[in-house]
Motif scaffolding. Structure first.
Motif, PDB file in Angstrom:
ATOM      1  N   CYS A 107      27.181  67.465 -75.217  1.00  0.00           N
ATOM      2  CA  CYS A 107      26.127  68.423 -75.675  1.00  0.00           C
ATOM      3  C   CYS A 107      26.614  70.036 -75.902  1.00  0.00           C
ATOM      4  O   CYS A 107      27.291  70.332 -74.831  1.00  0.00           O
ATOM      5  CB  CYS A 107      25.237  68.520 -74.578  1.00  0.00           C
ATOM      6  SG  CYS A 107      23.970  69.702 -74.449  1.00  0.00           S
ATOM      7  N   CYS A 110      25.272  72.625 -73.054  1.00  0.00           N
ATOM      8  CA  CYS A 110      25.927  72.669 -71.593  1.00  0.00           C
ATOM      9  C   CYS A 110      27.485  72.754 -71.708  1.00  0.00           C
ATOM     10  O   CYS A 110      28.074  72.781 -70.640  1.00  0.00           O
ATOM     11  CB  CYS A 110      25.236  71.809 -70.816  1.00  0.00           C
ATOM     12  SG  CYS A 110      25.405  70.081 -71.149  1.00  0.00           S
ATOM     13  N   GLY A 113      27.012  67.327 -70.657  1.00  0.00           N
ATOM     14  CA  GLY A 113      26.280  66.369 -70.710  1.00  0.00           C
ATOM     15  C   GLY A 113      26.546  65.426 -72.107  1.00  0.00           C
ATOM     16  O   GLY A 113      27.311  66.016 -73.142  1.00  0.00           O
ATOM     17  N   CYS A 141      21.842  67.033 -74.948  1.00  0.00           N
ATOM     18  CA  CYS A 141      21.538  66.302 -73.907  1.00  0.00           C
ATOM     19  C   CYS A 141      20.032  66.199 -73.463  1.00  0.00           C
ATOM     20  O   CYS A 141      19.608  67.324 -73.814  1.00  0.00           O
ATOM     21  CB  CYS A 141      22.610  66.361 -72.744  1.00  0.00           C
ATOM     22  SG  CYS A 141      22.131  67.762 -71.713  1.00  0.00           S
TER      23      CYS A 141
HETATM   24 ZN   LIG Z   1      23.364  69.619 -72.220  1.00  0.00          ZN
END
Ligand SMILES: [Zn+2]
Length: 282
Positions: A107, A110, A113, A141
């Protein structure tokens, strides 16, 4: 935040592919009539995103129907994404997959994730014309996708970072702070680079808060430090500092939570001398 290349997919072609299997022909013709507006909106969007000015796209809000209660075109456009692009087996699903795969599972919002969804940078509920615009579709994510929800920025400062248009990887901006007993712990925070504008600083802070990155990263710390306890035990002070600095330089990217964590550990005399013996993993 991990930057990604701007998708090579053209907005008009993407839309045309998504609607290509629409039946009956009358419904397809109605969607086809919106194609020019979809293409024009995507062009406006890309220009605004490149200038970090997504808040200036008010003229696209709730268009083409505006506040019309029936809003049939708005619904048809958002449905284009849901049923004709995101749905497995639909005409646009291969394009959906292509956008998703660019993240290589991670992801970009972030940096932690598993990227298994596409997030609308500007929500399709408020910007139906951008529902299938490739530059508005960012791998994410599930947690990040939910965290952002249907929010759209009302000012430049409110824009979270856009992986296709923002790249702050040249600067170290993530830091960790150690607290010592009686409540030993680690927290993460943003350190704005001196070259950043006030707007960029606000946006990075906004991004950090929106996706609850401090909480996400802090939740990983216990397992990481618990595993270090035995490894560092009885090593000389200098050897521990060297080990932590080595990990800071080699673990993930400079703004990974691990790199930030190890920089903070190496700089803490308390941690190096005895702090590592804490029950970090409980
Ligand atoms: Zn994420």
């Amino acid at each position: 935040m991990k930057p990604l290349p701007l998708p090579a997919l053209d907005a008009r072609t993407t839309y045309a592919t998504c609607i290509s299997k629409t039946r009956p022909a009358k419904a397809k013709a109605r969607l086809k009539e919106l194609e020019d507006q979809v293409a024009a909106a995507a062009a406006d969007y890309e220009k605004a995103a490149a200038a970090a000015a997504l808040h200036t796209l008010g003229h696209l809000e709730n268009q083409p129907d505006g506040d019309d209660e029936n809003a049939t075109s708005n619904k048809a456009l958002t449905n284009c994404y849901t049923s004709r692009m995101a749905r497995k087996g639909s005409a646009g699903r291969s394009l959906y997959n292509q956008l998703l795969q660019a993240a290589k599972d991670l992801c970009p919002l972030c940096g932690h994730g598993y990227a298994n969804t596409l997030d609308h940078q500007l929500p399709k509920s408020s910007y139906p014309l951008l529902a299938t615009a490739p530059a508005n579709l960012v791998p994410a994510c599930l947690t990040c996708n939910h965290a952002k929800g249907e929010n759209a920025p009302a000012s430049a400062e409110e824009q979270t970072l856009h992986p296709y248009f923002d790249d702050i990887t040249d600067h170290v901006w993530l830091a960790a702070r150690l607290t010592e007993p009686p409540e030993p712990g680690v927290s993460f925070y943003v350190t704005p680079h001196p070259d950043w504008t006030r707007t960029l600083t606000a946006r990075v802070q906004r991004h950090f808060a929106t996706f609850k990155l401090g909480k996400l990263y802090a939740a990983q710390v216990g397992t990481e430090l618990g595993a270090l306890n035995d490894y560092l035990r009885d090593k000389p002070y200098k050897a521990i500092v060297d080990e932590l600095q080595h990990r800071a330089a080699s673990y993930g990217t400079r703004n990974s939570w691990q790199a930030a964590l190890y920089r903070a550990l190496a700089a803490s005399p308390w941690y190096v001398s005895s702090g590592y013996l804490n029950e970090w993993d409980t």
